[in-house]
Design an enzyme around this catalytic site. Structure first.
Site, PDB file in Angstrom:
ATOM      1  N   ASP A  99       0.863  -1.185   0.000  1.00  0.00           N
ATOM      2  CA  ASP A  99       0.000   0.000   0.000  1.00  0.00           C
ATOM      3  C   ASP A  99       0.897   1.232   0.000  1.00  0.00           C
ATOM      4  O   ASP A  99       1.142   1.869   1.026  1.00  0.00           O
ATOM      5  CB  ASP A  99      -0.926  -0.002   1.215  1.00  0.00           C
ATOM      6  CG  ASP A  99      -2.010   1.068   1.097  1.00  0.00           C
ATOM      7  OD1 ASP A  99      -2.026   1.797   0.078  1.00  0.00           O
ATOM      8  OD2 ASP A  99      -2.835   1.179   2.024  1.00  0.00           O
ATOM      9  N   CYS A 102       0.470   4.601   1.957  1.00  0.00           N
ATOM     10  CA  CYS A 102      -0.548   4.553   2.995  1.00  0.00           C
ATOM     11  C   CYS A 102      -0.136   5.641   3.988  1.00  0.00           C
ATOM     12  O   CYS A 102       1.054   5.800   4.290  1.00  0.00           O
ATOM     13  CB  CYS A 102      -0.559   3.186   3.673  1.00  0.00           C
ATOM     14  SG  CYS A 102      -1.887   3.053   4.893  1.00  0.00           S
ATOM     15  N   HIS A 207      -8.116   0.587   7.208  1.00  0.00           N
ATOM     16  CA  HIS A 207      -8.308   1.966   6.763  1.00  0.00           C
ATOM     17  C   HIS A 207      -9.631   2.531   7.305  1.00  0.00           C
ATOM     18  O   HIS A 207     -10.591   1.799   7.499  1.00  0.00           O
ATOM     19  CB  HIS A 207      -8.293   2.040   5.228  1.00  0.00           C
ATOM     20  CG  HIS A 207      -6.967   1.657   4.660  1.00  0.00           C
ATOM     21  ND1 HIS A 207      -6.816   1.097   3.421  1.00  0.00           N
ATOM     22  CD2 HIS A 207      -5.726   1.744   5.187  1.00  0.00           C
ATOM     23  CE1 HIS A 207      -5.531   0.867   3.192  1.00  0.00           C
ATOM     24  NE2 HIS A 207      -4.861   1.253   4.257  1.00  0.00           N
ATOM     25  N   PRO A 379      -2.362   7.179  14.183  1.00  0.00           N
ATOM     26  CA  PRO A 379      -3.725   6.660  14.382  1.00  0.00           C
ATOM     27  C   PRO A 379      -3.731   5.419  15.260  1.00  0.00           C
ATOM     28  O   PRO A 379      -2.839   4.577  15.166  1.00  0.00           O
ATOM     29  CB  PRO A 379      -4.160   6.324  12.949  1.00  0.00           C
ATOM     30  CG  PRO A 379      -2.894   6.019  12.228  1.00  0.00           C
ATOM     31  CD  PRO A 379      -1.814   6.858  12.863  1.00  0.00           C
ATOM     32  N   HIS A 404       4.000   4.324  13.507  1.00  0.00           N
ATOM     33  CA  HIS A 404       2.921   4.755  12.598  1.00  0.00           C
ATOM     34  C   HIS A 404       1.534   4.399  13.120  1.00  0.00           C
ATOM     35  O   HIS A 404       0.529   4.759  12.532  1.00  0.00           O
ATOM     36  CB  HIS A 404       3.116   4.136  11.215  1.00  0.00           C
ATOM     37  CG  HIS A 404       2.536   2.764  11.050  1.00  0.00           C
ATOM     38  ND1 HIS A 404       2.859   1.690  11.859  1.00  0.00           N
ATOM     39  CD2 HIS A 404       1.635   2.276  10.159  1.00  0.00           C
ATOM     40  CE1 HIS A 404       2.205   0.623  11.480  1.00  0.00           C
ATOM     41  NE2 HIS A 404       1.447   0.936  10.454  1.00  0.00           N
ATOM     42  N   GLY A 405       1.456   3.642  14.221  1.00  0.00           N
ATOM     43  CA  GLY A 405       0.156   3.236  14.739  1.00  0.00           C
ATOM     44  C   GLY A 405       0.365   2.336  15.942  1.00  0.00           C
ATOM     45  O   GLY A 405       1.418   2.387  16.591  1.00  0.00           O
ATOM     46  N   ALA A 406      -0.627   1.487  16.224  1.00  0.00           N
ATOM     47  CA  ALA A 406      -0.495   0.597  17.378  1.00  0.00           C
ATOM     48  C   ALA A 406       0.300  -0.655  17.016  1.00  0.00           C
ATOM     49  O   ALA A 406       1.102  -1.142  17.808  1.00  0.00           O
ATOM     50  CB  ALA A 406      -1.887   0.211  17.886  1.00  0.00           C
ATOM     51  N   GLY A 407       0.083  -1.174  15.805  1.00  0.00           N
ATOM     52  CA  GLY A 407       0.756  -2.408  15.403  1.00  0.00           C
ATOM     53  C   GLY A 407      -0.069  -3.626  15.785  1.00  0.00           C
ATOM     54  O   GLY A 407      -0.549  -3.731  16.914  1.00  0.00           O
TER      55      GLY A 407
END
Length: 481
Positions: A99, A102, A207, A379, A404-407
């Protein structure tokens, strides 16, 4: 024989190192940012084996890094950062992901929680109706070859020229919403066919479009500079280049796998297929990746247009403006200058599931963020918090990168076995979160328990100073892909 855990060297409470002595083909060390308990979880999948494989890439510089949200990916671990020497170091599609670009965009509203709290259910339904979500769903724009090529070349700018946004929007997008090296001629017809009706769509998986209120402040001064206030309503968009980017990655993984032998390159995992950027194959992939990145920025621009239309329908003039706060990629490769061994050096930085986090006064930041540093948007998973952070000088250790996020903590299949989607939707509504989805059955795949604790992940990044916390966002509405 020692286990990998026994080989790993503790640098401090949040940094761990796998030395080059661990395996003879390692060119640089592997660095892990995590607490000890996180490290124990990370050791359960192939993330660190993949990270060690990344350290073997020709031309790699300094070290290969993973962020605390790391989990197993295709070739590279997700949450990984690696830089190779420019221009003869390698570029690997697996280091960017399927992606391409992203990323996340945060819109800042002029309304506060009390202004919208009685409209949440209506707003959630209108957003779900106007923004296509789910696998295979198409958007309202049907692009011919000429128009699609213009999008691939000009990114978000082309849509704004056609009335789908405001000129100022691109000022607050990474790279102003366009990579100049994009070349539509190296994007396959198949990829273009997949993208021709996907602008303005969220897609599937993790997403989403999310309406949040600012729930907690950690750095009032920076929040003021960012124009963020307690209980203010903001909107988060998380999506990428859809089927077009996926097809570009598929095409070039195949092509580069075939080309590697010509350049005498062998890698421990074929998913790490790579070639020097300076070769024809390397340049073509880099330029196709840039075209896909431009498509992704255009996609988030089109979704912004759709959100603004809904906002206007529901709140009228009293809704005020929805302005772009920032838009940043977390799956991309870029040519940047970094200090390595006290010398400024140009490198090809791969960030896969990792967010750029430039410090104050970095030349690539716009004037408004020169003094503060770059906004870093992280996010969370559905039902949990998201964060706004800011880049710092300490981030230079990892090429100015953040999580980049929680994972993910468990597979989608495992998550579905633990809970029904309908039950999750009801629980979240009881917490005041309205969730809309094309497939309620699939909601469980993205349940909060399927992800790591976002608070702990962000805490590691903050403690290390890779980026520091500014504000915490609480979800009110989630439109899932």
């Amino acid at each position: 024989m020692k286990t990998l855990k026994e080989i790993i060297i503790k640098i401090n409470n949040f940094t761990w190192k796998i030395p080059t002595s661990y395996r003879s083909d390692m060119r640089v060390p592997a660095i892990i940012f995590a607490t000890e308990s996180m490290l124990d979880e990370i050791l359960k999948d192939r993330s660190l084996e993949q990270l060690i494989n990344v350290t073997t890439l020709p031309g790699i510089r300094k070290a290969a890094f993973v962020m605390p949200d790391v989990h197993e990916g295709y070739g590279f671990p997700i949450g990984g950062v690696a830089a190779t020497k420019y221009p003869d170091g390698v570029i690997s599609p697996g280091g960017i992901g399927y992606d391409i670009n992203c990323g996340v965009r945060l819109l800042r509203s002029e309304l506060f929680y009390n202004d919208i709290r009685h409209h949440l259910e209506k707003l959630s339904k209108h957003l779900f109706r106007e923004i296509p979500s789910g696998v295979g769903h198409t958007g309202s724009l049907k692009l011919g070859v000429e128009k699609l090529d213009a999008i691939l070349q000009e990114g978000a700018h082309r849509l704004i020229k056609e009335g789908y946004g405001e000129e100022i929007d691109t000022h607050y997008i990474e790279s102003y919403g366009v990579l100049d090296n994009a070349d539509p001629s190296v994007v396959s017809d198949n990829a273009k066919k997949r993208g021709q009706d996907q602008l303005g769509t969220i897609g599937g998986g993790n997403h989403f479009v999310e309406v949040d209120r600012i729930d907690e402040m950690f750095d009032e001064q920076t929040a003021n500079e960012f124009g963020l206030q307690y209980n203010q309503i903001v909107i988060l968009i998380h999506t990428g280049s859809r089927g077009l980017g996926h097809q570009v990655a598929t095409d070039y993984v195949r092509l580069i796998n075939q080309a590697m032998m010509r350049y005498g390159i062998s890698v421990p995992d074929r998913e790490l297929a790579c070639v020097p950027l300076s070769t024809n194959e390397g340049r073509n992939y880099f330029n196709a990746m840039a075209a896909s990145a431009n498509f992704a920025w255009a996609n988030r621009q089109m979704i912004t247009y759709e959100i603004r239309r809904v906002w206007k329908d529901i709140f009228g003039d009293s809704g005020g403006r929805l302005s772009v706060f920032y838009d940043v990629a977390h799956n991309i490769a870029k040519i940047e200058e970094h200090e390595i061994d006290d010398i400024q050096e140009k490198v090809i930085v791969h960030r896969k599931g990792a967010t750029r986090a430039f410090p104050p006064f970095h030349p690539e930041l716009v004037g408004e963020y020169q003094k503060t540093g770059q906004p870093v948007i992280i996010p969370g998973s559905m039902g949990t918090a998201s964060y706004v952070l800011v880049g710092t000088l300490k981030g230079k250790e990892a090429f100015y990168s953040s999580c980049h996020g929680a994972g993910r903590l468990m597979s989608r299949h495992q998550a579905r076995k633990m809970m029904q989607g309908r039950e999750l939707q009801r629980e979240l509504k009881e917490e005041g979160i309205y969730v809309q989805s094309d497939s309620v059955a699939d909601l469980a795949e993205e349940a909060p328990f399927a992800y790591k604790n976002i608070d702990e992940v962000v805490e590691v990044v903050d403690k290390l100073g890779l980026a520091t916390k500014v504000a915490k966002l609480k979800p009110l509405i989630v439109v899932k892909g």
